[in-house]
Write a protein that holds these residues in place. Structure first.
Motif, PDB file in Angstrom:
ATOM      1  N   SER A  58       0.828  -1.206   0.000  1.00  0.00           N
ATOM      2  CA  SER A  58       0.000   0.000   0.000  1.00  0.00           C
ATOM      3  C   SER A  58       0.863   1.258   0.000  1.00  0.00           C
ATOM      4  CB  SER A  58      -0.942   0.002   1.206  1.00  0.00           C
ATOM      5  OG  SER A  58      -0.232   0.132   2.422  1.00  0.00           O
ATOM      6  N   ARG A  59       1.990   1.226   0.710  1.00  0.00           N
ATOM      7  CA  ARG A  59       2.885   2.391   0.680  1.00  0.00           C
ATOM      8  C   ARG A  59       3.424   2.612  -0.722  1.00  0.00           C
ATOM      9  NH1 ARG A  59       4.404   0.435   5.871  1.00  0.00           N
ATOM     10  NH2 ARG A  59       6.116  -0.793   4.968  1.00  0.00           N
ATOM     11  N   ARG A  62       0.733   4.202  -2.925  1.00  0.00           N
ATOM     12  CA  ARG A  62       0.580   5.633  -2.645  1.00  0.00           C
ATOM     13  C   ARG A  62       1.706   6.447  -3.284  1.00  0.00           C
ATOM     14  NH1 ARG A  62      -0.620   7.507   3.221  1.00  0.00           N
ATOM     15  NH2 ARG A  62      -1.510   9.244   2.041  1.00  0.00           N
ATOM     16  N   ARG A  63       2.916   5.901  -3.278  1.00  0.00           N
ATOM     17  CA  ARG A  63       4.020   6.615  -3.922  1.00  0.00           C
ATOM     18  C   ARG A  63       3.822   6.666  -5.429  1.00  0.00           C
ATOM     19  NH1 ARG A  63       7.257   3.563  -0.284  1.00  0.00           N
ATOM     20  NH2 ARG A  63       7.795   2.116  -1.985  1.00  0.00           N
ATOM     21  N   CYS A  65       1.071   6.460  -7.170  1.00  0.00           N
ATOM     22  CA  CYS A  65      -0.127   7.179  -7.614  1.00  0.00           C
ATOM     23  C   CYS A  65      -0.282   8.494  -6.866  1.00  0.00           C
ATOM     24  CB  CYS A  65      -1.374   6.307  -7.430  1.00  0.00           C
ATOM     25  SG  CYS A  65      -1.384   4.830  -8.458  1.00  0.00           S
ATOM     26  N   GLY A  66       0.806   9.161  -6.629  1.00  0.00           N
ATOM     27  CA  GLY A  66       0.770  10.423  -5.913  1.00  0.00           C
ATOM     28  C   GLY A  66       0.332  11.573  -6.790  1.00  0.00           C
ATOM     29  N   LYS A  72      -5.856  10.328  -9.878  1.00  0.00           N
ATOM     30  CA  LYS A  72      -5.335   9.395  -8.877  1.00  0.00           C
ATOM     31  C   LYS A  72      -6.200   8.154  -8.773  1.00  0.00           C
ATOM     32  CE  LYS A  72      -4.335   9.178  -3.922  1.00  0.00           C
ATOM     33  NZ  LYS A  72      -4.318   9.972  -2.664  1.00  0.00           N
ATOM     34  N   VAL A  76      -4.842   4.309  -9.067  1.00  0.00           N
ATOM     35  CA  VAL A  76      -4.959   3.334  -7.987  1.00  0.00           C
ATOM     36  C   VAL A  76      -5.672   2.079  -8.485  1.00  0.00           C
ATOM     37  CG1 VAL A  76      -6.070   2.860  -5.764  1.00  0.00           C
ATOM     38  CG2 VAL A  76      -4.872   5.029  -6.128  1.00  0.00           C
ATOM     39  N   LEU A  99      -5.136   0.878   2.337  1.00  0.00           N
ATOM     40  CA  LEU A  99      -5.158   2.219   1.764  1.00  0.00           C
ATOM     41  C   LEU A  99      -6.325   3.038   2.302  1.00  0.00           C
ATOM     42  CD1 LEU A  99      -4.315   1.357  -1.956  1.00  0.00           C
ATOM     43  CD2 LEU A  99      -2.905   2.744  -0.421  1.00  0.00           C
ATOM     44  N   ASP A 103      -5.733   6.871   3.444  1.00  0.00           N
ATOM     45  CA  ASP A 103      -5.879   7.760   2.301  1.00  0.00           C
ATOM     46  C   ASP A 103      -7.346   8.107   2.093  1.00  0.00           C
ATOM     47  OD1 ASP A 103      -6.118   8.764  -0.428  1.00  0.00           O
ATOM     48  OD2 ASP A 103      -4.085   8.023  -0.769  1.00  0.00           O
ATOM     49  N   ASP A 105      -8.805   9.919  -0.171  1.00  0.00           N
ATOM     50  CA  ASP A 105      -9.277   9.819  -1.555  1.00  0.00           C
ATOM     51  C   ASP A 105      -9.687   8.392  -1.882  1.00  0.00           C
ATOM     52  OD1 ASP A 105      -8.789  12.503  -2.017  1.00  0.00           O
ATOM     53  OD2 ASP A 105      -6.738  12.148  -2.714  1.00  0.00           O
ATOM     54  N   VAL A 106      -8.881   7.435  -1.441  1.00  0.00           N
ATOM     55  CA  VAL A 106      -9.210   6.028  -1.685  1.00  0.00           C
ATOM     56  C   VAL A 106     -10.441   5.637  -0.880  1.00  0.00           C
ATOM     57  CG1 VAL A 106      -8.388   3.652  -1.481  1.00  0.00           C
ATOM     58  CG2 VAL A 106      -6.822   5.448  -2.231  1.00  0.00           C
TER      59      VAL A 106
END
Length: 473
Positions: A58-59, A62-63, A65-66, A72, A76, A99, A103, A105-106
């Motif tokens: 997941s990290r 996030r990197r 799809c920053g 975004k 994702v 996520l 996050d 947004d997710v």
């Protein structure tokens, strides 16, 4: 409120996509972004395995799809889809769940993303049951529904429509587990809408091809949910997910996703190939009958109870279970006005409509208990004084449904004022436990977290026999 009415609410709660549907209200949609083309390149692929920690993956997502990605959400989804062959659908969903916790947004689009992952996870009819069962119940069970959509879209690509044999057989492996059996049957409605161009009458007719009444009734709910989504969040339909996944140029290892690309033609008119289906038994008859349907208007801003007041009586329960998502969309999230609209429903449908409002309120309140109670309070005095009670029951059932966790419902009931509303709250949690847990002993234990004086009420809702002299009562 009768016990049977609570049972009808259980179906409403299981059919809920509140985080998706209420997010469709104009106030929530602002800045959310649609399926605008992502003109930048997709993230680099990386090899993961089923043993790779979900937190680590997941990290990385996030990197990758920053902020460098204009869309975004699409990034994702495509990144998670690419993980399925490497890690399996179960671990991929675990990554999504991780996520969601970090996050916003997710989290806003989590149920829709789960649908998309389920669609992409489908491979063959032979693996349908195992793929379906590998989904978790998180994110309002969207993965389950997506797998069914993937299966039906695959049939459509072959020039076929699901008929009685498919509808009778596909959920049978899950009949022994109430929760999975319902999710499969409900997913059938989503899938039928995907192959019938989101045409409600055609899809309801297709639901009726199932021999099992439970499948038919659950299918209706999936149809009406997808009907709302098709208007309020069109990029979260099966076609929208296919477009997002294919925008990356296709995934060679994802035949289901590739198959959905052909659904552009099917989406324009899945029933246009009726001649090809002519020799295909029930499916062929269904496809030819589809040609006789008139154009369908999904929702009507000027009539808050449409289409529930335009379909046959046997479909109305399933429709009113979803209707407030449409009403809130058009009135900008006005809870009191939505309650007044529910008062205009037939008397036998008002409780379902207010329960639907309670479900949607959990999203408006970001699942905050105090805020949910305050919003339901805006219906006080409506429906002869029963609106607030019905709304509260809808809230607690959806809180349980979001993560298939009765504990969240029990915590909510603690915050409810005493009296009949608190009692009905605990009974509703018990009924949800009855659908989530098969073993009576485990059902009984699940109710133990209730306030001591309400443990017996919860257990009664769960269908657990209790004795008057029990130490737990």
């Amino acid at each position: 409120m009768t016990f049977s009415l609570h049972r009808r609410f259980v179906c409403a709660a299981f059919a809920a996509c509140a985080a998706l549907l209420t997010a469709c209200t104009p106030s929530a949609r602002s800045g959310a972004g649609g399926p605008a083309p992502d003109l930048q390149s997709a993230p680099d692929t990386r090899v993961w395995t089923a043993e790779s920690p979900a937190s680590e993956i997941s990290r990385w997502v996030r990197r990758e799809c920053g902020s460098r990605f204009r869309n975004k959400q699409a990034c994702v989804e495509r990144t998670l889809v690419a993980l399925i062959d490497q890690t399996g659908i179960g671990r991929t969903m675990e990554v999504l769940d991780t996520l969601v916790n970090v996050d916003g947004d997710v989290r806003f689009n989590a149920h829709a993303l789960a649908h998309g992952l389920g669609i992409a996870a489908y491979r063959t009819p032979e693996t349908l049951a195992t793929t379906f069962a590998a989904c978790p119940p998180t994110q309002m069970s969207g993965c389950y529904h997506g797998v069914v959509q993937g299966y039906f879209l695959s049939l459509a690509r072959q020039g076929r429509l699901p008929g009685t044999p498919e509808l009778n057989a596909m959920c049978e492996p899950h009949r022994g587990t109430t929760f999975l059996f319902f999710q499969c049957a409900h997913g059938v409605g989503h899938g039928l809408m995907a192959v019938h161009d989101n045409h409600v009458p055609m899809s309801l007719d297709a639901c009726d091809l199932a021999s099992d009444k439970f499948i038919r009734d659950s299918c209706y709910g999936g149809v009406f949910m997808e009907n709302v989504v098709s208007v309020t969040h069109p990029h979260h339909t099966a076609e929208g997910h296919a477009g997002t996944q294919e925008a990356h140029g296709g995934h060679d290892a994802q035949p289901a996703a590739d198959a959905h690309a052909a659904h552009g033609a099917a989406g324009q008119h899945a029933h246009a190939g009726a001649d090809a289906h002519a020799g295909h038994g029930a499916a062929g008859q269904q496809a030819q009958a589809a040609m006789q349907h008139t154009p369908w208007r999904p929702l009507n801003r000027d009539d808050p109870l449409y289409p529930c007041n335009a379909v046959a009586e046997k479909y109305q329960e399933a429709c009113y279970m979803m209707q407030t998502s449409a009403i809130l969309y058009f009135n900008g999230g006005d809870v009191a006005a939505t309650g007044r609209a529910c008062e205009g429903a037939p008397a036998s449908m008002q409780a379902l409509c207010f329960g639907s409002l309670g479900r949607d309120i959990t999203a408006l309140a970001s699942q905050q208990h105090a805020r949910s109670l305050e919003l339901c309070g805006r219906t006080a005095g409506q429906a002869g004084g029963r609106g607030q009670l019905w709304c509260t029951v809808g809230v607690v059932q959806n809180l349980v449904n979001v993560a298939a966790d009765p504990g969240e419902g029990l915590r909510f009931c603690r915050a409810v004022a005493g009296g009949d509303t608190k009692s009905q709250c605990y009974r509703a949690v018990g009924e949800m436990i009855g659908t989530l847990v098969n073993a009576p002993a485990q059902r009984s234990e699940s109710c133990q977290g209730a306030e001591p004086e309400y443990v017996a009420v919860c257990r009664s809702g769960a269908g657990v026999e209790t004795s008057a002299g029990s130490d737990d009562e």
